[in-house]
Enzyme design. Structure first.
Site, PDB file in Angstrom:
ATOM      1  N   ASP A  80       2.894  -8.060  -3.446  1.00  7.38           N
ATOM      2  CA  ASP A  80       2.802  -6.922  -4.491  1.00  7.38           C
ATOM      3  C   ASP A  80       2.408  -7.505  -5.784  1.00  7.38           C
ATOM      4  O   ASP A  80       2.134  -8.590  -5.964  1.00  7.38           O
ATOM      5  CB  ASP A  80       4.243  -6.352  -4.799  1.00  7.38           C
ATOM      6  CG  ASP A  80       4.461  -5.192  -5.540  1.00  7.38           C
ATOM      7  OD1 ASP A  80       3.237  -4.535  -5.651  1.00  7.38           O
ATOM      8  OD2 ASP A  80       5.333  -4.731  -6.344  1.00  7.38           O
ATOM      9  N   SER A  81       1.911  -6.569  -6.724  1.00  9.24           N
ATOM     10  CA  SER A  81       1.781  -7.175  -8.148  1.00  9.24           C
ATOM     11  C   SER A  81       2.892  -7.809  -8.631  1.00  9.24           C
ATOM     12  O   SER A  81       2.607  -8.600  -9.654  1.00  9.24           O
ATOM     13  CB  SER A  81       1.123  -5.916  -8.899  1.00  9.24           C
ATOM     14  OG  SER A  81       2.097  -4.899  -9.004  1.00  9.24           O
ATOM     15  N   GLY A 125      -1.651  -1.097 -11.527  1.00  8.56           N
ATOM     16  CA  GLY A 125      -1.840   0.503 -11.441  1.00  8.56           C
ATOM     17  C   GLY A 125      -2.529   0.990 -12.489  1.00  8.56           C
ATOM     18  O   GLY A 125      -2.943   2.218 -12.562  1.00  8.56           O
ATOM     19  N   CYS A 167       2.659  -2.646  -1.720  1.00  7.74           N
ATOM     20  CA  CYS A 167       2.266  -2.279  -3.081  1.00  7.74           C
ATOM     21  C   CYS A 167       1.435  -0.981  -2.815  1.00  7.74           C
ATOM     22  O   CYS A 167       0.602  -1.118  -2.133  1.00  7.74           O
ATOM     23  CB  CYS A 167       1.462  -3.380  -3.794  1.00  7.74           C
ATOM     24  SG  CYS A 167       0.746  -2.606  -5.423  1.00  7.74           S
ATOM     25  N   CYS A 197       5.637   4.234  -5.402  1.00 14.00           N
ATOM     26  CA  CYS A 197       5.298   2.878  -6.024  1.00 14.00           C
ATOM     27  C   CYS A 197       6.428   2.096  -5.525  1.00 14.00           C
ATOM     28  O   CYS A 197       7.612   2.550  -5.720  1.00 14.00           O
ATOM     29  CB  CYS A 197       5.196   3.200  -7.510  1.00 14.00           C
ATOM     30  SG  CYS A 197       5.122   1.340  -8.383  1.00 14.00           S
ATOM     31  N   HIS A 208       7.806  -0.249  -6.839  1.00 14.05           N
ATOM     32  CA  HIS A 208       8.790  -0.752  -7.934  1.00 14.05           C
ATOM     33  C   HIS A 208       9.909   0.427  -8.190  1.00 14.05           C
ATOM     34  O   HIS A 208      10.925   0.076  -8.636  1.00 14.05           O
ATOM     35  CB  HIS A 208       8.059  -0.880  -9.341  1.00 14.05           C
ATOM     36  CG  HIS A 208       7.369  -2.252  -9.645  1.00 14.05           C
ATOM     37  ND1 HIS A 208       6.073  -2.630  -9.074  1.00 14.05           N
ATOM     38  CD2 HIS A 208       7.506  -3.177 -10.339  1.00 14.05           C
ATOM     39  CE1 HIS A 208       5.851  -3.719  -9.079  1.00 14.05           C
ATOM     40  NE2 HIS A 208       6.810  -4.162 -10.300  1.00 14.05           N
TER      41      HIS A 208
HETATM   42  N1  DGL Z   1       4.225  -2.103  -6.948  1.00 15.94           N
HETATM   43  C1  DGL Z   1       2.850  -1.307  -7.312  1.00 15.94           C
HETATM   44  C2  DGL Z   1       3.014  -0.022  -6.427  1.00 15.94           C
HETATM   45  O1  DGL Z   1       3.700   0.134  -5.474  1.00 15.94           O
HETATM   46  C3  DGL Z   1       2.840  -0.911  -8.706  1.00 15.94           C
HETATM   47  C4  DGL Z   1       2.698  -1.935  -9.775  1.00 15.94           C
HETATM   48  C5  DGL Z   1       1.669  -2.286 -10.630  1.00 15.94           C
HETATM   49  O2  DGL Z   1       1.087  -0.983 -11.447  1.00 15.94           O
HETATM   50  O3  DGL Z   1       1.253  -3.170 -10.582  1.00 15.94           O
HETATM   51  O4  DGL Z   1       2.302   0.957  -6.851  1.00 15.94           O
END
Ligand code: DGL
Length: 276
Positions: A11-12, A44, A74, A185, A187
């Site tokens: 993931d990021s 994002g 992600c 997302c 997160h």
């Molecule tokens: N975790 C990422 C997602 O599922 C987004 C996080 C980011 O913007 O880096 O979209």
């Protein structure tokens, strides 16, 4: 490729830990290598081309560590880069995320569904196609909330500040009759309690993680790559960003101390200066 090789997850940042938890739950014999590309977070707010380059670089790191399957944990990277990754690495099993619009249409009564995601995910062709395929008779409200990614990274998911933000972000969709909210997302999995508090007990929250972890299990089984024994199982965490910070967040979010090591990400980094 052998069944004892690990599943690679990236993931990021920390959002994919919610997917990792589900993988552990459903596939307890599997070794896992998790990479957070925190030096390049957020994804994002970036254009698709950058997300593709960043995702490819991280995927190469996972393959170098013998990942037998790569889990793009992600939504943003999946929306922008899944096709690119599949064509760049045609022999590797890759599982990605997408906003669970279809299941949401089965739950809504008011016919108003919110999709909480990053701007990049909501602008992607993949998202547009989901909406045209599955949401003809419903009204879909795209809700871009990049600030909530930062809140989770900062370890503030349980804060009052977070609640205020979530309340502000969901106020309009709720007033428009939204009764179902898709977590688009990874997160935002960590904000479920806050979203529940703000949206009330009636709000249906659609969480795709169990389904995608199940999907990863099926892909492995189909390729005869499911780990058969726990004996040599290992768990690794890596980041392109700050080690101490990630170490602390893992403790907070997974309730346990884990070693974290450094991994290089892509540094020629266009839109954002990068942090971490
Ligand atoms: N975790 C990422 C997602 O599922 C987004 C996080 C980011 O913007 O880096 O979209």
């Amino acid at each position: 490729v052998s069944s004892q090789q690990p599943i690679g997850i990236f993931d990021s940042g920390l959002g994919g830990l919610s997917v990792l938890r589900e993988v552990w739950q459903q596939l307890p014999l599997e070794s896992t290598v998790y990479i957070a590309d925190q030096a390049n977070l957020p994804y994002g707010t970036r254009p698709a081309g950058e997300i593709q380059a960043l995702s490819e670089a991280i995927m190469r790191q996972l393959l170098r560590q013998k990942a037998k399957l790569v889990f793009v944990a992600c939504n943003t990277a999946s929306a922008a880069a899944l096709d690119h990754l599949r064509s760049t690495f045609p022999d590797t099993a890759i599982v990605g995320m997408e906003p669970a619009v279809k299941p949401a249409t089965a739950h809504t009564r008011s016919g108003v569904i919110g999709v909480l995601a990053t701007g990049s995910t909501l602008q992607a062709d993949r998202y547009a196609s989901l909406v045209t395929r599955f949401a003809r008779d419903t009204s879909i409200i795209p809700i871009a909330a990049p600030e909530l990614v930062e809140i989770v990274e900062a370890g503030l998911a349980a804060s009052e500040q977070c609640k205020i933000l979530v309340r502000r972000i969901l106020a309009k969709p709720l007033a428009q009759g939204m009764d179902t909210l898709v977590l688009g997302c990874t997160h935002f999995q960590f904000l479920k309690k806050t979203i529940r508090d703000v949206g009330g007990p009636e709000l249906v929250i659609i969480d795709p993680n169990a389904a995608v972890a199940g999907q990863a299990g099926r892909v492995l089984a189909k390729r005869n790559l499911s780990a058969g024994k726990a004996a040599n199982r290992y768990i690794k965490f890596q980041t392109t960003g700050n080690l101490a910070l990630m170490h602390m967040r893992l403790l907070e979010m997974l309730g346990k101390e884990w070693d974290v090591s450094s991994v290089p990400g892509l540094t020629t980094n266009p839109t954002h200066p990068g942090r971490g």
